[in-house]
Design a protein around this motif. Structure first.
Motif, short mmCIF file in Angstrom:
data_model
loop_
_atom_site.label_atom_id
_atom_site.label_comp_id
_atom_site.label_asym_id
_atom_site.label_seq_id
_atom_site.Cartn_x
_atom_site.Cartn_y
_atom_site.Cartn_z
N PRO A 1 12.25 85.04 118.28
CA PRO A 1 13.00 84.08 117.46
C PRO A 1 12.33 82.70 117.44
O PRO A 1 11.93 82.17 118.49
CB PRO A 1 14.36 84.01 118.16
N ASP B 1 17.82 95.85 113.91
CA ASP B 1 18.56 94.89 114.72
C ASP B 1 18.30 93.50 114.17
O ASP B 1 17.15 93.06 114.11
CB ASP B 1 18.11 94.99 116.18
N LYS C 1 7.65 92.71 117.79
CA LYS C 1 8.29 92.27 119.04
C LYS C 1 7.41 92.65 120.23
O LYS C 1 7.26 91.88 121.18
CB LYS C 1 9.67 92.90 119.16
N HIS D 1 18.48 89.64 114.61
CA HIS D 1 18.70 88.60 115.62
C HIS D 1 19.54 87.48 115.01
O HIS D 1 19.26 87.02 113.90
CB HIS D 1 17.36 88.03 116.09
#
Length: 503
Positions: free
Chosen positions: A74, A149, A68, A151
């Protein structure tokens, strides 16, 4: 935790009627959470490395954080190019957690083929140890500690790009949605009686050894089903070595070894086979190419724990995975059968004898090509010829497409021909599959020359743009012209039939 079930209902997928599981996970990333049921069990083994599910989740979270930070988000495409390794698995799950799209490159590609794939995929990042512009080596993927986490994604968002040899040229990217990948895994878990919802926490799990590449659908299937059922996945340390396979079977007490016929045959022929304890092996499912009755018999005789569990899987990348499966006496009593349709798969035989399938695992088409893979009613043509008997067993009788299956790797004849035609001495060429005792098939080229080139020169030329496995190993210097049909197209079938015995 993901929700699973065996109930099947008729629904609509991609605008077509289709069978689907009523209760099912909706994304690939959430499958990683299932491993929390067995947090301290070893999940991955490679050489001296042994990693539990908890350790994998921690590394995945850190790697996702690092990716990231490199700008991966995404829907972004990331090329994942490497041989089987723990790092490959970590990167794969990290991309899924970010909602990114993992493009699974073939580690055997030549540099020219890698460049073609990069141009096709247009990735925001390449994760590989190969010399690719802007690439990040696997060893440099880490990031800061972070919670895991996931998404959110839609079921029909693209999760993977896998590469198929096609029939007309270089490998093409096949778009696979979360729905497609999860439905394929769901089918396999129902087939093997290992739906996570039906497994108690005391379930011992299965020790599986993976000798096929993770960038093949079979590799993805094995790695994920092992994770979901509390098992342990054992990797080879380097390239395929029959001796290492035997050593790992004995040391790790491997129960399931999913492989391809060529690899299994080489292990059976190892001179020290009898010196190793292989009694733990209870199942040897094989795919990738045709499995002879003789090889099935040798497996059952050599692996004493297998008995009647020599399995057969039939599938297609474009259809999203395994379409039919069978094992034991059901297969051995039906020579030529590859299995019966899995629960949400419908099979049919079209005009000309071609096998067609309709399934929620069907892919979203080829990257950059707006033409759908499925027809107006949702059926995907496999390129294989076959028949279905009255009990629903599928038999594969031949191929309608010009693809060579060498040691489980699909090779497009046209792709090899295009590479050879760039040599100045080559006038015309036909590439065909010839039988090979070990590999199943080998690449053979019938060439008409205008100059002094020989087999060594043509091999060297081909190696400049083809993967090593794609370079022809049999040559026929044909006097010309090669046989053609009325429209002037070279008839490969006739070339194969006329191939000289000493060629």
């Amino acid at each position: 935790m993901p929700d699973w079930g065996r109930e099947v209902e008729r629904s609509t997928v991609g605008g077509h009627p289709c069978l689907v599981y009523t209760r099912r996970p909706r994304s690939l990333a959430e499958l990683l959470l299932e491993r929390r049921r067995w947090p301290d069990r070893e999940l991955l083994v490679q050489g001296g490395r042994r990693m539990t599910g908890t350790e994998l989740e921690r590394l995945v979270a850190r790697t996702a954080s690092g990716l990231k930070g490199r700008g991966v988000g995404p829907g972004d495409r990331v090329l994942l190019l490497g041989f089987n390794s723990v790092e490959w698995v970590v990167a794969f799950w990290a991309l899924q957690c970010l909602g990114a799209v993992a493009a699974l490159g073939n580690a055997w590609w030549s540099d020219a083929e890698v460049a073609a794939a990069v141009a096709q995929v247009e990735p925001v990042l390449a994760i590989t140890d190969r010399p690719v512009d802007g690439a990040v080596p696997f060893a440099e993927l880490g990031g800061p500690d972070a919670p895991l986490d996931l998404h959110p994604v839609a079921e029909d968002d693209i999760a993977l790009i896998m590469f198929s040899s096609g029939t007309t040229g270089a490998a093409k990217g096949v778009l696979m949605s979360h729905r497609s990948v999860v439905a394929n895994i769901h089918n396999l878990l129902v087939l093997t009686g290992r739906l996570p919802d039906e497994l108690p926490e005391s379930h011992p799990g299965t020790v599986s050894m993976l000798s096929v590449p993770l960038f093949h659908l079979a590799g993805i299937q094995t790695s994920i089903t092992t994770l979901l059922s509390g098992g342990r996945l054992v990797f080879l340390e380097g390239k395929f070595d029959p001796g290492e396979v035997l050593r790992l079977i004995e040391a790790e007490r491997v129960r399931v070894w999913g492989s391809i016929p060529t690899m299994v045959s080489r292990v059976l022929e190892h001179p020290d086979f009898a010196a190793f304890d292989t009694s733990s092996v209870s199942s040897v499912p094989m795919g990738g190419s045709a499995i002879s009755p003789e090889l099935r018999a040798r497996v059952a005789a050599s692996f004493t724990g297998v008995k009647a569990r020599v399995g057969s899987l039939y599938g297609l990348t474009e259809a999203g995975g395994v379409l039919a499966a069978g094992s034991g006496a059901d297969i051995t009593s039906r020579p030529g059968a590859v299995g019966r349709a899995l629960p949400v798969v419908e099979l049919a035989i079209r005009d000309g004898g071609e096998i067609a399938a309709r399934t929620p695992t069907m892919t979203g088409g080829y990257l950059g090509d707006p033409a759908p893979i499925a027809d107006a009613d949702g059926w995907v043509l496999t390129g294989d010829l076959g028949r279905i008997d009255e009990d629903g067993w599928l038999y594969v009788t031949g191929r309608s497409k010009d693809v060579i299956i060498r040691g489980g790797e699909n090779i497009a004849a046209a792709h090899v021909e295009q590479a050879l035609l760039t040599h100045p001495d080559v006038v015309e060429v036909a590439v065909v599959a010839l039988p090979h005792a070990d590999l199943g098939e080998e690449v053979a080229a019938a060439v008409v020359l205008r100059g002094p080139a020989d087999a060594d020169a043509l091999r060297a030329h081909a190696a400049g743009s083809l993967g090593r496995h794609e370079v022809p190993t049999r040559w026929w210097f044909h006097p010309g012209p090669l046989p053609t049909n009325p429209s002037g197209k070279i008839v490969r079938r006739q070339v194969r039939e006329e191939w000289p015995a000493n060629g």
